[in-house]
Design a protein around this motif. Structure first.
Motif, short mmCIF file in Angstrom:
data_model
loop_
_atom_site.label_atom_id
_atom_site.label_comp_id
_atom_site.label_asym_id
_atom_site.label_seq_id
_atom_site.Cartn_x
_atom_site.Cartn_y
_atom_site.Cartn_z
N ARG A 134 9.38 5.30 5.63
CA ARG A 134 8.43 5.51 4.54
C ARG A 134 8.52 4.42 3.46
NH1 ARG A 134 4.41 7.25 2.92
NH2 ARG A 134 5.20 8.10 0.94
N ASP B 118 5.33 2.05 2.88
CA ASP B 118 4.20 2.75 2.27
C ASP B 118 4.48 3.12 0.82
OD1 ASP B 118 2.35 2.94 4.53
OD2 ASP B 118 3.85 4.25 5.42
N TRP C 14 4.15 0.14 -1.40
CA TRP C 14 2.74 -0.15 -1.64
C TRP C 14 2.15 0.80 -2.68
CZ3 TRP C 14 -2.10 2.18 -0.23
CH2 TRP C 14 -3.20 1.33 -0.34
N ASP C 15 2.67 2.01 -2.78
CA ASP C 15 2.25 2.94 -3.83
C ASP C 15 2.77 2.53 -5.21
OD1 ASP C 15 0.93 4.61 -2.04
OD2 ASP C 15 2.67 5.92 -1.76
N PHE D 124 0.87 -5.80 3.49
CA PHE D 124 -0.19 -5.04 2.83
C PHE D 124 -0.96 -5.92 1.86
CE2 PHE D 124 3.28 -2.16 3.73
CZ PHE D 124 2.68 -1.00 4.19
#
Length: 242
Positions: free
Chosen positions: A199, A202, A205-206, A240
């Motif tokens: 995780r 991701d 990227w948040d 990303f």
């Protein structure tokens, strides 16, 4: 000026960089007088794969950064398989940064030679060059090698969970802004350490794009809210856009 940041979490390294590019142009009037103008573009990629799991980001003169990129890629590709592992190649390059000084000096001289006489000092050509290489050592622990022109390109090495860094540390930012960026990145690193390995990318990227958004609102001339982010692990990477 532009902006990148990095942080290390256990067996993972995260790089992020904005996409603003500053372009210096020279305009000459009919009377033969020349002036310098700065334009900006928002489509610049600033995180690059070097090969063998190593990546690079940086800020400074594009021509110089591309020369560094090419030389490091060539060194990694030229290493004999089994004789010199990628981390050994990067350590060797970092031990003596004279090659980087030469590339910078040659690039700066070439740019100045193309400018009209009498323009004087151009701030964009005098800015600090910053370069970061990120990858993994022989034990697959993430490592950051960082170099700055105002320190004769001597490299600092960061290794292990909790290491964070960003453009303009130790002098460019107001002390309160610098401390705010450092605390934010430390908090992100702590959050990522609590994530399951699958995780982390991701979650990064948040968490990281809001930093770029805040800085771009406060300093719109210097950096962009948009860019790219790479999460590196010994097994590979995820890339990303934000």
């Amino acid at each position: 000026m532009s902006f990148f940041c990095y942080l290390i979490v256990d067996r993972c390294c995260v790089l992020a960089a904005d996409n603003k590019k500053h372009v210096v142009t020279v305009k000459t009037t009919g009377e033969g007088r020349s002036t310098v103008e700065e334009l900006t573009a928002g489509d610049a990629r600033k995180i690059f794969p070097l090969g063998d799991g190593w990546w690079m980001t940086g800020v400074g003169l594009s021509a110089f950064l591309q020369k560094v990129l090419g030389q490091v890629r060539e060194a990694l590709q030229g290493a004999r398989p089994g004789a010199e592992p990628p981390f050994a190649v990067m350590e060797r390059l970092a031990e003596n940064p004279g090659w980087m000084q030469r590339l910078y000096r040659q690039g700066l001289e070439a740019l100045r030679d193309r400018l009209p006489a009498g323009l004087g000092q151009i701030e964009a050509l005098e800015g600090v060059q910053e370069i970061v290489f990120a990858g993994f050592d022989a034990a697959s622990f993430p490592v950051v090698l960082r170099s700055r022109s105002d320190a004769d390109f001597a490299f600092r090495r960061g290794c292990g969970p909790g290491v964070v860094g960003f453009t303009g540390e130790n002098g460019f930012w107001d002390s309160a802004v610098e401390e705010g960026i450092r605390v934010f990145l430390a908090d992100v690193a702590e959050d990522l350490r609590a994530c399951p390995p699958a995780r982390i990318a991701d979650r990064a990227w948040d968490l990281l794009p809001p930093l770029f958004q805040r800085l771009s609102r406060a300093f719109p001339r210097w950096l962009s809210a948009h860019g790219d982010l790479v999460c590196l692990t010994p097994q590979g990477h995820r890339w990303f856009l934000f």
